[in-house]
Design a protein around this motif. Structure first.
Motif, mmCIF file in Angstrom:
data_model
loop_
_atom_site.group_PDB
_atom_site.id
_atom_site.type_symbol
_atom_site.label_atom_id
_atom_site.label_comp_id
_atom_site.label_asym_id
_atom_site.label_seq_id
_atom_site.Cartn_x
_atom_site.Cartn_y
_atom_site.Cartn_z
ATOM 1 N N MET A 42 0.814 -1.218 0.000
ATOM 2 C CA MET A 42 0.000 0.000 0.000
ATOM 3 C C MET A 42 0.852 1.275 0.000
ATOM 4 O O MET A 42 0.676 2.160 -0.839
ATOM 5 C CB MET A 42 -0.933 -0.028 1.214
ATOM 6 C CG MET A 42 -1.761 1.208 1.406
ATOM 7 S SD MET A 42 -2.907 1.515 0.032
ATOM 8 C CE MET A 42 -3.436 3.166 0.460
ATOM 9 N N ILE A 69 -10.836 11.732 -5.610
ATOM 10 C CA ILE A 69 -10.096 11.910 -4.345
ATOM 11 C C ILE A 69 -8.714 11.319 -4.575
ATOM 12 O O ILE A 69 -8.577 10.199 -5.060
ATOM 13 C CB ILE A 69 -10.817 11.267 -3.130
ATOM 14 C CG1 ILE A 69 -9.971 11.325 -1.842
ATOM 15 C CG2 ILE A 69 -11.204 9.822 -3.399
ATOM 16 C CD1 ILE A 69 -10.235 12.531 -0.999
ATOM 17 N N ILE A 74 -3.532 8.876 5.022
ATOM 18 C CA ILE A 74 -3.224 9.904 6.029
ATOM 19 C C ILE A 74 -1.843 9.710 6.661
ATOM 20 O O ILE A 74 -1.276 10.660 7.175
ATOM 21 C CB ILE A 74 -4.312 9.996 7.134
ATOM 22 C CG1 ILE A 74 -4.482 8.669 7.864
ATOM 23 C CG2 ILE A 74 -5.647 10.456 6.549
ATOM 24 C CD1 ILE A 74 -5.342 8.778 9.136
ATOM 25 N N GLY A 90 -6.096 -5.077 5.733
ATOM 26 C CA GLY A 90 -7.200 -5.480 6.599
ATOM 27 C C GLY A 90 -7.096 -4.950 8.025
ATOM 28 O O GLY A 90 -7.995 -5.139 8.833
ATOM 29 N N PHE A 201 -9.394 14.961 7.254
ATOM 30 C CA PHE A 201 -10.068 13.830 7.902
ATOM 31 C C PHE A 201 -9.715 13.795 9.387
ATOM 32 O O PHE A 201 -8.566 13.512 9.733
ATOM 33 C CB PHE A 201 -9.591 12.509 7.305
ATOM 34 C CG PHE A 201 -10.194 12.152 5.971
ATOM 35 C CD1 PHE A 201 -11.425 11.517 5.891
ATOM 36 C CD2 PHE A 201 -9.517 12.415 4.785
ATOM 37 C CE1 PHE A 201 -11.974 11.153 4.664
ATOM 38 C CE2 PHE A 201 -10.062 12.047 3.561
ATOM 39 C CZ PHE A 201 -11.295 11.417 3.501
ATOM 40 N N TRP A 204 -11.433 9.980 13.903
ATOM 41 C CA TRP A 204 -11.729 9.401 15.226
ATOM 42 C C TRP A 204 -11.986 10.435 16.320
ATOM 43 O O TRP A 204 -12.091 10.110 17.494
ATOM 44 C CB TRP A 204 -10.611 8.428 15.638
ATOM 45 C CG TRP A 204 -10.214 7.480 14.555
ATOM 46 C CD1 TRP A 204 -8.944 7.169 14.157
ATOM 47 C CD2 TRP A 204 -11.088 6.712 13.692
ATOM 48 N NE1 TRP A 204 -8.975 6.276 13.102
ATOM 49 C CE2 TRP A 204 -10.278 5.987 12.792
ATOM 50 C CE3 TRP A 204 -12.481 6.574 13.574
ATOM 51 C CZ2 TRP A 204 -10.789 5.137 11.807
ATOM 52 C CZ3 TRP A 204 -12.997 5.742 12.579
ATOM 53 C CH2 TRP A 204 -12.152 5.032 11.727
HETATM 54 O O1 CP3 Z 1 -10.881 6.908 -1.957
HETATM 55 C C1 CP3 Z 1 -9.782 6.543 -1.485
HETATM 56 O O2 CP3 Z 1 -9.551 5.374 -1.146
HETATM 57 C C2 CP3 Z 1 -8.740 7.609 -1.412
HETATM 58 C C3 CP3 Z 1 -7.562 7.277 -0.680
HETATM 59 C C4 CP3 Z 1 -7.613 7.122 0.818
HETATM 60 C C5 CP3 Z 1 -7.031 6.002 1.488
HETATM 61 N N1 CP3 Z 1 -7.019 6.258 2.823
HETATM 62 C C6 CP3 Z 1 -6.497 4.812 0.812
HETATM 63 C C7 CP3 Z 1 -6.430 3.545 1.567
HETATM 64 C C8 CP3 Z 1 -8.031 8.007 1.807
HETATM 65 C C9 CP3 Z 1 -8.780 9.325 1.642
HETATM 66 C C10 CP3 Z 1 -7.640 7.457 3.068
HETATM 67 C C11 CP3 Z 1 -7.814 8.156 4.344
HETATM 68 C C12 CP3 Z 1 -7.626 7.421 5.592
HETATM 69 N N2 CP3 Z 1 -6.703 6.469 5.910
HETATM 70 C C13 CP3 Z 1 -8.376 7.696 6.760
HETATM 71 C C14 CP3 Z 1 -9.445 8.736 6.876
HETATM 72 C C15 CP3 Z 1 -10.712 8.280 6.223
HETATM 73 C C16 CP3 Z 1 -11.510 7.305 7.026
HETATM 74 O O3 CP3 Z 1 -11.805 6.241 6.485
HETATM 75 O O4 CP3 Z 1 -11.887 7.619 8.160
HETATM 76 C C17 CP3 Z 1 -7.914 6.832 7.774
HETATM 77 C C18 CP3 Z 1 -8.451 6.750 9.191
HETATM 78 C C19 CP3 Z 1 -6.843 6.075 7.229
HETATM 79 C C20 CP3 Z 1 -6.016 5.043 7.902
HETATM 80 C C21 CP3 Z 1 -6.198 3.744 7.210
HETATM 81 N N3 CP3 Z 1 -5.480 3.354 6.084
HETATM 82 C C22 CP3 Z 1 -7.169 2.740 7.471
HETATM 83 C C23 CP3 Z 1 -8.160 2.766 8.612
HETATM 84 C C24 CP3 Z 1 -7.023 1.767 6.474
HETATM 85 C C25 CP3 Z 1 -7.908 0.584 6.207
HETATM 86 C C26 CP3 Z 1 -7.473 -0.723 6.745
HETATM 87 C C27 CP3 Z 1 -8.348 -1.791 6.098
HETATM 88 O O5 CP3 Z 1 -7.906 -2.362 5.118
HETATM 89 O O6 CP3 Z 1 -9.477 -1.968 6.580
HETATM 90 C C28 CP3 Z 1 -5.968 2.155 5.635
HETATM 91 C C29 CP3 Z 1 -5.484 1.455 4.430
HETATM 92 C C30 CP3 Z 1 -5.975 2.033 3.142
HETATM 93 N N4 CP3 Z 1 -5.939 3.361 2.833
HETATM 94 C C31 CP3 Z 1 -6.506 1.324 2.044
HETATM 95 C C32 CP3 Z 1 -6.779 2.265 1.044
HETATM 96 C C33 CP3 Z 1 -7.292 2.010 -0.339
HETATM 97 C C34 CP3 Z 1 -6.648 -0.190 1.959
HETATM 98 C C35 CP3 Z 1 -5.292 -0.710 1.653
HETATM 99 C C36 CP3 Z 1 -5.284 -1.830 0.696
HETATM 100 O O7 CP3 Z 1 -5.963 -1.777 -0.339
HETATM 101 O O8 CP3 Z 1 -4.503 -2.753 0.979
#
Ligand code: CP3
Length: 345
Positions: A42, A69, A74, A90, A201, A204
């Motif tokens: 990632m 977007i 973040i 995950g 964003f 939390w």
């Molecule tokens: O539309 C989009 O996906 C734009 C890109 C984007 C990502 N993260 C890509 C991502 C954006 C805007 C974010 C913001 C983000 N990241 C936030 C704020 C938004 C929210 O959902 O509250 C937060 C808290 C994070 C931290 C984060 N990164 C989390 C909670 C996760 C998810 C873990 C999971 O898989 O459940 C990530 C990983 C992440 N960020 C993924 C993506 C597409 C998944 C990674 C993957 O595909 O392996």
């Protein structure tokens, strides 16, 4: 570009059609996303401009949403200043050495634009491809970034974060000020490279009561938003958090043009809490994308009706697209929003 629906709504100009995009529209459910990401971690995929461009464009092509977007995360700017961390599939962000004491501040240096030249390059590639469709840049707000640094990873109750905030308010303030510099610079680089709007964003922050938010968080978020305003006051600022019903007014007052509302508070009620000076964004429960189309259509219409109470409404989910969501359901929402005609009053 100034006629773009999203920018008109953010500027409270009541466009003829309600604009729509989705938090986490890139990634997640799209098969074309899973395909291009195969074998690439990632955080690495966030630093490759061609790949970032392709992933950011995928939902625009497939859904016809009114904004892209920026594909990033973040925690990307934290990694860029040298914090040891990874994003575990995950799970989310995991920090190698969680933040505990004043000595840990030294491991979080300020962000300088030269550390993220690739981010500026990605934004330039994207704006060239997107034409009239606005690109939304984003950053994590200081509280939400601090929560990952202190907890070491995702947490249900944010107990360690709150313990630090209540036990050492000065260290907490210094940590948030540092994170505000990093998020502010991350956004300024995106704005300078051409994004049309930004979203901060604070996912939390709904864990806090209003008084603590005002005293110990809002100043740092306000400083991030004012760093953007100072660079370009014409770039709309969207500010969002989950479970922020009690904080909506204060989140707007941190310096947002648009307040993101989660699915727990109806938009007309949100407007009474936020006041008449700001647009709203939201707020379909992402779980409704798993419901039958008739139910989904009814809920989308109810949100569009409630959004008429606001001086501007950007349709979105109340949080991000969930894994496993059917892309056709997402497309159905876009088409339903675009086809909607308000009843005459
Ligand atoms: O539309 C989009 O996906 C734009 C890109 C984007 C990502 N993260 C890509 C991502 C954006 C805007 C974010 C913001 C983000 N990241 C936030 C704020 C938004 C929210 O959902 O509250 C937060 C808290 C994070 C931290 C984060 N990164 C989390 C909670 C996760 C998810 C873990 C999971 O898989 O459940 C990530 C990983 C992440 N960020 C993924 C993506 C597409 C998944 C990674 C993957 O595909 O392996």
């Amino acid at each position: 570009m100034n006629d773009a629906l999203l920018l008109s709504a953010a500027r409270r100009r009541q466009p003829p059609v309600t604009p729509v995009w989705f938090m986490r529209q890139a990634g997640r459910s799209l098969p074309e996303y899973l395909k291009v990401r195969e074998g690439i971690p990632m955080l690495e995929s966030c630093r490759r401009p061609e790949l970032v461009t392709e992933i950011t464009l995928q939902p625009v092509r497939r859904y016809g949403v009114d904004a892209a977007i920026f594909f990033s995360d973040i925690v990307v700017p934290l990694k860029a200043v040298g914090v040891g961390l990874d994003i575990k599939p995950g799970v989310g962000p995991v920090i190698e050495q969680p933040f505990r004491t004043r000595a840990d501040l030294e491991r979080i240096p300020e962000l300088h634009p030269g550390m993220i030249d690739d981010i500026a390059e990605s934004v330039r590639l994207l704006t060239a491809e997107l034409g009239a469709t606005p690109l939304i840049g984003f950053a994590g707000a200081p509280f939400t970034l601090a929560s990952y640094l202190v907890e070491g990873g995702p947490s249900r109750d944010l107990a360690k974060t709150k313990a630090l905030m209540y036990s050492d308010p000065q260290l907490w303030a210094d940590l948030l000020a540092r994170l505000a510099q990093i998020s502010g610079e991350f956004l300024r680089v995106q704005v300078a490279a051409g994004v049309s709007a930004v979203q901060l964003f604070d996912s939390w922050v709904g864990a806090l009561p209003l008084a603590d938010y005002l005293a110990q968080v809002q100043p740092a978020s306000a400083s991030v938003l004012s760093a953007v305003r100072e660079l370009d006051p014409g770039v709309p600022r969207i500010h969002f958090g989950v479970q922020t019903g009690e904080l909506l007014g204060a989140i707007g007052e941190a310096g947002a043009d648009v307040v993101g509302v989660d699915f727990r508070v109806p938009l007309d009620e949100a407007v009474t809490r936020i006041g008449p000076d700001r647009a709203v964004q939201g707020n379909l429960d992402p779980a409704l994308l798993f419901a039958p189309r008739e139910v989904l259509r009814e809920r989308v219409h109810a949100i569009l009706e409630a959004g008429r109470a606001a001086p501007g409404h950007i349709f979105n989910l109340g949080h991000g697209v969930m894994p496993g969501t059917d892309p056709d359901a997402v497309k159905f929402v876009v088409d339903t929003v675009h086809a909607w005609k308000p009843a005459r009053t």
